[in-house]
Write a protein that holds these residues in place. Structure first.
Motif, mmCIF file in Angstrom:
data_model
loop_
_atom_site.group_PDB
_atom_site.id
_atom_site.type_symbol
_atom_site.label_atom_id
_atom_site.label_comp_id
_atom_site.label_asym_id
_atom_site.label_seq_id
_atom_site.Cartn_x
_atom_site.Cartn_y
_atom_site.Cartn_z
ATOM 1 N N LEU A 107 1.091 -1.246 0.261
ATOM 2 C CA LEU A 107 -0.413 -0.206 0.175
ATOM 3 C C LEU A 107 0.844 1.238 -0.096
ATOM 4 N N GLY A 108 1.563 1.377 1.437
ATOM 5 C CA GLY A 108 2.788 2.427 0.798
ATOM 6 C C GLY A 108 3.444 3.003 -0.341
ATOM 7 N N PRO A 109 3.577 2.167 -1.395
ATOM 8 C CA PRO A 109 4.541 2.902 -2.290
ATOM 9 C C PRO A 109 3.392 3.516 -3.761
ATOM 10 N N THR A 110 2.380 2.415 -3.304
ATOM 11 C CA THR A 110 0.977 2.684 -4.094
ATOM 12 C C THR A 110 0.166 4.125 -3.337
ATOM 13 N N ILE A 111 0.316 3.981 -2.434
ATOM 14 C CA ILE A 111 -0.409 5.222 -2.033
ATOM 15 C C ILE A 111 0.106 6.618 -2.525
ATOM 16 N N GLY A 112 1.533 6.466 -2.094
ATOM 17 C CA GLY A 112 2.816 7.669 -2.342
ATOM 18 C C GLY A 112 2.402 8.806 -3.404
ATOM 19 N N PRO A 113 2.004 8.339 -4.787
ATOM 20 C CA PRO A 113 2.092 9.185 -5.734
ATOM 21 C C PRO A 113 0.174 9.464 -5.964
ATOM 22 N N LEU A 114 -0.627 9.060 -5.667
ATOM 23 C CA LEU A 114 -1.723 9.061 -5.292
ATOM 24 C C LEU A 114 -2.374 10.665 -4.508
ATOM 25 N N LEU A 115 -1.408 10.247 -3.270
ATOM 26 C CA LEU A 115 -1.478 11.727 -2.270
ATOM 27 C C LEU A 115 -0.897 12.570 -2.325
ATOM 28 N N GLY A 116 0.846 12.225 -3.185
ATOM 29 C CA GLY A 116 1.060 13.137 -4.099
ATOM 30 C C GLY A 116 0.605 14.906 -4.776
ATOM 31 N N GLY A 117 0.033 13.302 -5.682
ATOM 32 C CA GLY A 117 -0.541 14.049 -6.190
ATOM 33 C C GLY A 117 -1.878 14.956 -6.086
ATOM 34 N N TYR A 118 -2.190 14.605 -5.119
ATOM 35 C CA TYR A 118 -3.941 15.439 -4.349
ATOM 36 C C TYR A 118 -2.898 16.481 -3.838
ATOM 37 N N LEU A 119 -2.283 16.273 -3.722
ATOM 38 C CA LEU A 119 -1.309 17.351 -1.796
ATOM 39 C C LEU A 119 -1.110 18.733 -2.924
ATOM 40 N N VAL A 120 -0.152 18.655 -3.930
ATOM 41 C CA VAL A 120 0.324 19.286 -4.979
ATOM 42 C C VAL A 120 -0.553 19.976 -5.726
ATOM 43 N N ASP A 121 -1.942 19.130 -6.131
ATOM 44 C CA ASP A 121 -2.996 19.603 -6.659
ATOM 45 C C ASP A 121 -3.172 21.452 -6.507
ATOM 46 N N TYR A 122 -3.669 20.275 -4.967
ATOM 47 C CA TYR A 122 -4.461 21.304 -4.109
ATOM 48 C C TYR A 122 -4.092 22.243 -2.636
ATOM 49 N N LEU A 123 -2.931 21.723 -2.721
ATOM 50 C CA LEU A 123 -2.237 22.422 -1.484
ATOM 51 C C LEU A 123 -0.728 23.386 -2.039
ATOM 52 N N SER A 124 0.142 22.781 -1.662
ATOM 53 C CA SER A 124 1.732 22.951 -2.619
ATOM 54 C C SER A 124 2.327 21.885 -1.894
ATOM 55 N N TRP A 125 3.754 21.552 -2.594
ATOM 56 C CA TRP A 125 4.641 20.240 -2.153
ATOM 57 C C TRP A 125 4.965 20.204 -0.616
#
Length: 532
Positions: free
Chosen positions: A159-177
């Motif tokens: 789950l960890g490596p798979t969640i990473g890109p999805l969570l990162g995508g949301y955080l970058v798109d809606y908040l910031s890096w």
């Protein structure tokens, strides 16, 4: 807290937890392990944003990923030794706090090299979390329950490596890096509090009589150099760059010296002799390397393929990958329990490797018109395969071991998986580059001025550009040639990605015979791991 839930179960001087405490410890160590794994991939989708925000080149920003990976791979095999030196509970809590503090400092970094430095520190803290979490989990569950424990832990591994890109995508798109790092802070603080409150130091302790500074130094330089080569080799044309050659020599010399030293010194930092005491651990290490190669190799190629050629967004890519990880999580516990009850790890792994081989082969048959629906079913096969591979091979690594050997085995096994992933990414990247060049030559060879269909296609593109872009015939001809070149390159990359998937399928096929060397002991499923 009273009753059995507080007292735990005792066996051979060791306390096995029960009840509420056992549940909280399990959740804590899985969350800590997932923090480390999520952070191996969460930053990948934020590279361009970090580059623009900090005014750094993409090559410089890549060190944000490289520094974390190097720190990880150095610390992971030392975790057993450091746990014995500092106390496993103290080391675990300290590593979570170091990881959390470094996450805060990464988020507030105002230049690229400050970020790289704190990312390295974050990797030192994070590197300890995976093997130490696994060791604590195995010491929390009784030996006959370790199949279930392995299932739970393996769920976090996938789950960890798979969640990473999805969570990162949301955080970058809606908040910031920066939130790719800030998100760790509340979770890390909560995990450290839970660890401090509920985790106990093992009653059977293993004191370190002498610190093996030579072994630690050789490991750090050798593994660090090897990881650097794997991360930077392709972009620097491998041995055409002098410093890559020098780092290769350093890695070979230091790692050879490390193995010799650890086998001959009285108090080794990494007890390699455990590989001799457990033949299954040696086989598990090889299989874990292959699994790491396939897992990270496909996880590297797939997002590049669907985002560059098919136009998927980072979030859509994560969403497509997520169901397969959830399937792995769903089957992890039942598979672990099946192993406890005597299911054959050989048969489970054979099915898993065959399924992963089929998954890779099916990905290698995809076209430029493939969409999320087609990938959904193929990736579910991946989720099924990883469950059937991860649980048996993770349990196999500790079968028959106890005490300090469990810490050494988990550290070695996790390091091998990390290195397998690094080799998988590096070799796959190099293979793709060579196959792109080869396919481009093949495609261009059929686009000669004497090929009637090619000439008609070029003329049609030129006519369209003349009509729609008000270009002169000469400019339209140049533009048509560039457009055709773009099509050729896209097709070359597509064919190269397909080749890479099929190469991984062939690798898994070649490794299936290794399963015949696994020793299945009677009752091992019910007592895997041995007692303390």
């Amino acid at each position: 807290m009273s009753g059995a839930a507080a007292a735990g179960a005792y066996e051979g001087g060791h306390t096995y937890e029960t009840g509420f405490r056992k549940t909280i410890i399990t959740i804590t160590v899985i969350v800590a392990a997932m923090l480390e794994l999520i952070d191996t991939t969460i930053v990948n989708v934020a590279i361009s944003h970090i580059s623009g925000n900090l005014g750094a080149s993409i090559e410089d920003v890549s060190w944000v990923i490289i520094s974390y990976a190097i720190a990880n791979v150095i610390v992971i095999p030392l975790s057993g030794f450091l746990g014995n030196l500092l106390g496993r509970r103290t080391y675990f809590i300290g590593s979570i706090l170091l990881f959390t503090l470094a996450s805060l400092l990464c988020g507030i970094a105002d230049n690229i090299w400050t970020l790289v430095f704190f990312r390295f520190i974050q990797g030192i803290g994070g590197g300890a979390l995976l093997p130490t979490s696994q060791a604590i989990l195995y010491e929390t569950f009784r030996p006959e329950e370790r199949g279930a424990a392995t299932g739970i832990f393996s769920m976090g591994l996938v789950l960890g490596p798979t969640i990473g890109p999805l969570l990162g995508g949301y955080l970058v798109d809606y908040l910031s890096w920066e939130w790719c790092f800030f998100v760790n802070i509340p979770v890390g603080l909560l995990a450290s509090w839970a660890a401090f409150t509920f985790i106990r130091e093992p009653k059977v302790s293993h004191t370190v009589k002498k610190i093996d500074w030579a072994g630690i130094g050789l490991l750090a330089v050798g593994i660090g150099s090897l990881q650097f080569i794997l991360e930077r080799g392709e972009s620097k044309d491998w041995f055409a760059t002098p410093y890559i050659t020098w780092f290769t020599i350093i890695a070979i010399v230091c790692l050879a010296a490390f193995v010799w030293w650890e086998l001959h010194t009285e108090h080794p930092a990494v007890d390699l002799s455990v590989l001799g005491r457990s033949k299954n651990l040696a086989i598990a290490a090889v299989l874990t390397f292959i699994v790491g190669y396939g897992l990270y190799g496909t996880l590297f190629v797939f997002p590049v393929f669907v985002q560059r050629l098919l136009g998927f967004t980072a979030v859509l890519t994560g969403l497509v990958l997520f169901p397969s990880a959830m399937l792995t999580g769903a089957i992890s516990m039942p598979l672990g329990i099946a192993l406890q009850k005597g299911a054959s790890p050989k048969l489970l792994m054979a099915f898993g490797m065959a399924a992963f081989m089929l998954f890779s082969w099916e990905l290698g048959q995809q076209t430029m018109q493939s969409g999320a629906t087609q990938f959904f079913w193929v990736l579910l096969l991946r989720g099924l395969a990883l469950g059937f591979i991860f649980i048996p091979v993770t349990m196999l690594a500790v079968t028959g071991l106890h005490g300090r050997d469990i810490g050494q085995a988990t550290g070695l096994n996790n390091m091998v998986r990390q290195l397998g992933g690094s080799f998988g990414i590096a070799i796959t990247n190099t293979y793709i580059a060579k196959r792109v060049a080869a396919h481009r030559v093949d495609l261009i060879s059929s686009l000669s001025p004497f090929d009637h269909e090619a000439v008609l296609r070029l003329d049609a593109i030129g006519q369209t550009m003349q009509t729609s872009g008000a270009l002169s015939p000469v400019d339209a001809g140049y533009a048509a040639t560039r457009a055709l070149e773009g099509t050729v390159m896209a097709q070359s990359h597509h064919l190269a990605y397909m080749d890479a998937f099929m190469l991984i399928a062939v690798l898994f096929l070649c490794c299936l015979p290794l399963l015949f060397f696994i020793r299945e002991e009677k009752g091992s499923g019910k007592g895997a791991g041995g007692g303390h």
